[in-house]
Scaffold this active site. Structure first.
Site, PDB file in Angstrom:
ATOM      1  N   HIS A  13      -9.445   0.854   4.838  1.00 30.00           N
ATOM      2  CA  HIS A  13      -8.165   1.092   5.519  1.00 30.00           C
ATOM      3  C   HIS A  13      -8.417   2.031   6.699  1.00 30.00           C
ATOM      4  O   HIS A  13      -9.254   2.941   6.611  1.00 30.00           O
ATOM      5  CB  HIS A  13      -7.155   1.706   4.543  1.00 30.00           C
ATOM      6  CG  HIS A  13      -5.772   1.751   5.116  1.00 30.00           C
ATOM      7  ND1 HIS A  13      -5.372   2.716   6.010  1.00 30.00           N
ATOM      8  CD2 HIS A  13      -4.706   0.926   4.948  1.00 30.00           C
ATOM      9  CE1 HIS A  13      -4.116   2.485   6.362  1.00 30.00           C
ATOM     10  NE2 HIS A  13      -3.684   1.404   5.730  1.00 30.00           N
ATOM     11  N   GLY A  16       2.190   2.212  10.748  1.00 35.49           N
ATOM     12  CA  GLY A  16       3.119   3.333  10.593  1.00 35.49           C
ATOM     13  C   GLY A  16       3.773   3.785  11.888  1.00 35.49           C
ATOM     14  O   GLY A  16       4.355   4.858  11.949  1.00 35.49           O
ATOM     15  N   ASN A  34       0.867  -1.184   0.000  1.00 35.78           N
ATOM     16  CA  ASN A  34       0.000   0.000   0.000  1.00 35.78           C
ATOM     17  C   ASN A  34       0.901   1.230   0.000  1.00 35.78           C
ATOM     18  O   ASN A  34       1.488   1.568   1.018  1.00 35.78           O
ATOM     19  CB  ASN A  34      -0.890  -0.029   1.256  1.00 35.78           C
ATOM     20  CG  ASN A  34      -1.724   1.234   1.382  1.00 35.78           C
ATOM     21  OD1 ASN A  34      -1.892   1.976   0.418  1.00 35.78           O
ATOM     22  ND2 ASN A  34      -2.253   1.478   2.578  1.00 35.78           N
ATOM     23  N   TRP A  35       0.980   1.866  -1.151  1.00 33.48           N
ATOM     24  CA  TRP A  35       1.889   3.023  -1.265  1.00 33.48           C
ATOM     25  C   TRP A  35       1.302   4.296  -0.673  1.00 33.48           C
ATOM     26  O   TRP A  35       1.979   5.319  -0.642  1.00 33.48           O
ATOM     27  CB  TRP A  35       2.257   3.268  -2.735  1.00 33.48           C
ATOM     28  CG  TRP A  35       3.181   2.248  -3.308  1.00 33.48           C
ATOM     29  CD1 TRP A  35       3.861   1.284  -2.621  1.00 33.48           C
ATOM     30  CD2 TRP A  35       3.546   2.084  -4.687  1.00 33.48           C
ATOM     31  NE1 TRP A  35       4.627   0.529  -3.487  1.00 33.48           N
ATOM     32  CE2 TRP A  35       4.446   0.995  -4.753  1.00 33.48           C
ATOM     33  CE3 TRP A  35       3.193   2.737  -5.864  1.00 33.48           C
ATOM     34  CZ2 TRP A  35       5.000   0.559  -5.954  1.00 33.48           C
ATOM     35  CZ3 TRP A  35       3.741   2.302  -7.060  1.00 33.48           C
ATOM     36  CH2 TRP A  35       4.638   1.219  -7.101  1.00 33.48           C
ATOM     37  N   LYS A  36       0.040   4.256  -0.309  1.00 31.83           N
ATOM     38  CA  LYS A  36      -0.637   5.453   0.231  1.00 31.83           C
ATOM     39  C   LYS A  36      -0.417   6.643  -0.713  1.00 31.83           C
ATOM     40  O   LYS A  36      -0.392   6.464  -1.921  1.00 31.83           O
ATOM     41  CB  LYS A  36      -0.152   5.756   1.653  1.00 31.83           C
ATOM     42  CG  LYS A  36      -0.162   4.523   2.549  1.00 31.83           C
ATOM     43  CD  LYS A  36       0.031   4.841   3.986  1.00 31.83           C
ATOM     44  CE  LYS A  36       0.198   3.565   4.771  1.00 31.83           C
ATOM     45  NZ  LYS A  36       0.012   3.711   6.184  1.00 31.83           N
ATOM     46  N   GLU A  83      -5.422  -5.139  10.586  1.00 33.18           N
ATOM     47  CA  GLU A  83      -4.433  -4.094  10.807  1.00 33.18           C
ATOM     48  C   GLU A  83      -4.756  -3.359  12.103  1.00 33.18           C
ATOM     49  O   GLU A  83      -5.585  -2.429  12.108  1.00 33.18           O
ATOM     50  CB  GLU A  83      -4.445  -3.101   9.645  1.00 33.18           C
ATOM     51  CG  GLU A  83      -4.125  -3.720   8.306  1.00 33.18           C
ATOM     52  CD  GLU A  83      -3.573  -2.692   7.331  1.00 33.18           C
ATOM     53  OE1 GLU A  83      -2.453  -2.872   6.883  1.00 33.18           O
ATOM     54  OE2 GLU A  83      -4.257  -1.695   7.064  1.00 33.18           O
ATOM     55  N   SER A 126       3.311  -2.122  10.458  1.00 30.32           N
ATOM     56  CA  SER A 126       4.765  -2.081  10.648  1.00 30.32           C
ATOM     57  C   SER A 126       5.460  -3.397  10.300  1.00 30.32           C
ATOM     58  O   SER A 126       6.426  -3.796  10.961  1.00 30.32           O
ATOM     59  CB  SER A 126       5.099  -1.628  12.067  1.00 30.32           C
ATOM     60  OG  SER A 126       4.601  -0.325  12.287  1.00 30.32           O
ATOM     61  N   GLY A 168       2.868  -1.128   4.330  1.00 31.57           N
ATOM     62  CA  GLY A 168       2.888   0.278   3.959  1.00 31.57           C
ATOM     63  C   GLY A 168       4.318   0.765   3.792  1.00 31.57           C
ATOM     64  O   GLY A 168       4.934   0.617   2.738  1.00 31.57           O
ATOM     65  N   GLY A 169       4.888   1.313   4.852  1.00 35.45           N
ATOM     66  CA  GLY A 169       6.215   1.942   4.789  1.00 35.45           C
ATOM     67  C   GLY A 169       7.294   1.066   4.161  1.00 35.45           C
ATOM     68  O   GLY A 169       8.052   1.532   3.303  1.00 35.45           O
ATOM     69  N   GLU A 205      -6.942   4.519   7.770  1.00 31.07           N
ATOM     70  CA  GLU A 205      -6.806   5.948   7.465  1.00 31.07           C
ATOM     71  C   GLU A 205      -8.082   6.484   6.808  1.00 31.07           C
ATOM     72  O   GLU A 205      -8.463   7.632   7.013  1.00 31.07           O
ATOM     73  CB  GLU A 205      -5.560   6.181   6.592  1.00 31.07           C
ATOM     74  CG  GLU A 205      -4.288   6.003   7.420  1.00 31.07           C
ATOM     75  CD  GLU A 205      -3.074   5.547   6.649  1.00 31.07           C
ATOM     76  OE1 GLU A 205      -3.053   5.625   5.412  1.00 31.07           O
ATOM     77  OE2 GLU A 205      -2.121   5.066   7.312  1.00 31.07           O
TER      78      GLU A 205
HETATM   79  C1  PEP Z   1      -0.784   0.084   5.928  1.00 35.35           C
HETATM   80  O1  PEP Z   1      -0.794   1.217   5.520  1.00 35.35           O
HETATM   81  O2  PEP Z   1      -1.694  -0.691   5.604  1.00 35.35           O
HETATM   82  C2  PEP Z   1       0.306  -0.332   6.803  1.00 35.35           C
HETATM   83  C3  PEP Z   1       0.229  -1.499   7.344  1.00 35.35           C
HETATM   84  O3  PEP Z   1       1.338   0.570   6.973  1.00 35.35           O
HETATM   85  P1  PEP Z   1       2.747   0.263   7.702  1.00 35.35           P
HETATM   86  O4  PEP Z   1       3.267  -1.034   7.139  1.00 35.35           O
HETATM   87  O5  PEP Z   1       3.600   1.429   7.355  1.00 35.35           O
HETATM   88  O6  PEP Z   1       2.466   0.140   9.159  1.00 35.35           O
END
Ligand code: PEP
Length: 252
Positions: free
Chosen positions: A95, A173, A9-11, A167, A213, A234-235, A97
Site C-alpha cells: 500500500h 484519501g 481497507n480500514w487502515k 492506486e 477516493s 479506504g474512507g 502508505e
Molecule cells: C486506500 O487506502 O487504499 C484507499 C484507496 O483509500 P481512499 O478510498 O480513502 O482513497
C-alpha cells in the site's frame, strides 16, 4: 469473464466492537455468495474477532500488512503464519502508505509476496504513481518498475493467487479520483505488462482493482472500464451504508 472484487481497507480505524458490528451487518446483507468477492481488511487487533463473525460466510478476510519472516526478533511485526492463524485469506502488500510512510521498497515487497504465497495467503499487491511522477510523465515507467521488482521470480502459477490494486497515490484519501479513461489506461498497461512476462492467458484472468477516493457516486463509471475489475476502498469503506452501496453497484 473476471469475477470482480471489492476490498475494504480500514487502515488504523475501528476498535474490536466496531469491526465486529460492521462485519455482522455486512454478513446479514451478503450472506450468500454473490457475483462479487467481498474482502475486508481490519487492523490486526480486530482480525480474529472479525474472522469469528465471518465464519461460514462468503466474505473474505485480509490483513493490511505483514513481515516476510516466519518468526524471530522483529518487535512489532506480524508473520504470514500468524495471519493465517487469525483467519486471513488475503494480505494487502505495498500500500502506498507502507511505501511512503514506512519506507517499504520494491525489494522488500517482493520478499513479502513470496512469503505470503508460501504461507497460502493471497497477496493484494498495490502499485501506483505519485502526483510528481504523473506530472513528469513517468507513470508507466514507475508502474512497470513496481511490477517487475515486486514480482521478481514470481511464476505464472503464483500469479493466479495474486490480485492487483492500481492506486494512484494522488487519489488516495484526497477526494480526487482518476477519471475512468485515466484509470483504464493504466489498468490496460498493467495487464499488458503482466502478459509480457507471464503470458496473456494469466493476465486476462488477473483481477486489477482501482483504488483512490472510490465512493458510491464514482464506482459505476470506473467499473464500466474493461480492465477495471473491482475497487480497493479506504474512507468510503468505513461506513456500512456507503460500502454496501458500492458493493451493490459492482453486483449489477
Ligand atoms: C486506500 O487506502 O487504499 C484507499 C484507496 O483509500 P481512499 O478510498 O480513502 O482513497
Amino acid at each position: 469473464m473476471i469475477r470482480p472484487m471489492i476490498a475494504a481497507n480500514w487502515k488504523m480505524h475501528k476498535t474490536i466492537p466496531e469491526g465486529v458490528e460492521f462485519a455482522k451487518q455486512l454478513k446479514k446483507e451478503f450472506s450468500e455468495p454473490g457475483d462479487v468477492d467481498i474482502v475486508i481488511a481490519p487492523p490486526f487487533t480486530a482480525l480474529f474477532p472479525v474472522a469469528e463473525v465471518l465464519r461460514d460466510s462468503s466474505i473474505h478476510l485480509a490483513a493490511q500488512n505483514m513481515h516476510w519472516e516466519e518468526k524471530g526478533a522483529y518487535t512489532g511485526e506480524i508473520s504470514p503464519t500468524m495471519l493465517v492463524d487469525a483467519g486471513c485469506e488475503f494480505v494487502i502488500i505495498g500500500h502506498s502508505e507502507r511505501r511512503t510512510l514506512f519506507g517499504e521498497t520494491d525489494a522488500m515487497l517482493n520478499r513479502k509476496i513470496h512469503a505470503a504465497l508460501k504461507s497460502g495467503l493471497k497477496p493484494i499487491f498495490c502499485i501506483g504513481e505519485t502526483l510528481k511522477e504523473r506530472e513528469s510523465g513517468t507513470t508507466f515507467e514507475v508502474i512497470k518498475k513496481q511490477i517487475k521488482e515486486g514480482l521478481n521470480n514470481i511464476t505464472s502459477d503464483d500469479i493466479r493467487q495474486l490480485t492487483f490494486a492500481y492506486e494512484p497515490v494522488w487519489a488516495i484519501g484526497t477526494g480526487k479520483t482518476a477519471t475512468p479513461p485515466e484509470a483504464q489506461e493504466v489498468h490496460r498497461f498493467i495487464r499488458e505488462t503482466i502478459a509480457a512476462d507471464l503470458g496473456y492467458a494469466h493476465a486476462s484472468e488477473t483481477v486489477i482493482m482501482y483504488g483512490g477516493s472510490v465512493n458510491p457516486e464514482n464506482t459505476g463509471s470506473l467499473m464500466d472500464q474493461p480492465d477495471i475489475n473491482g475497487a480497493l476502498v479506504g474512507g468510503a469503506a468505513l461506513d456500512i451504508d456507503s460500502f454496501e452501496g458500492i458493493i451493490k453497484i459492482l453486483e449489477r
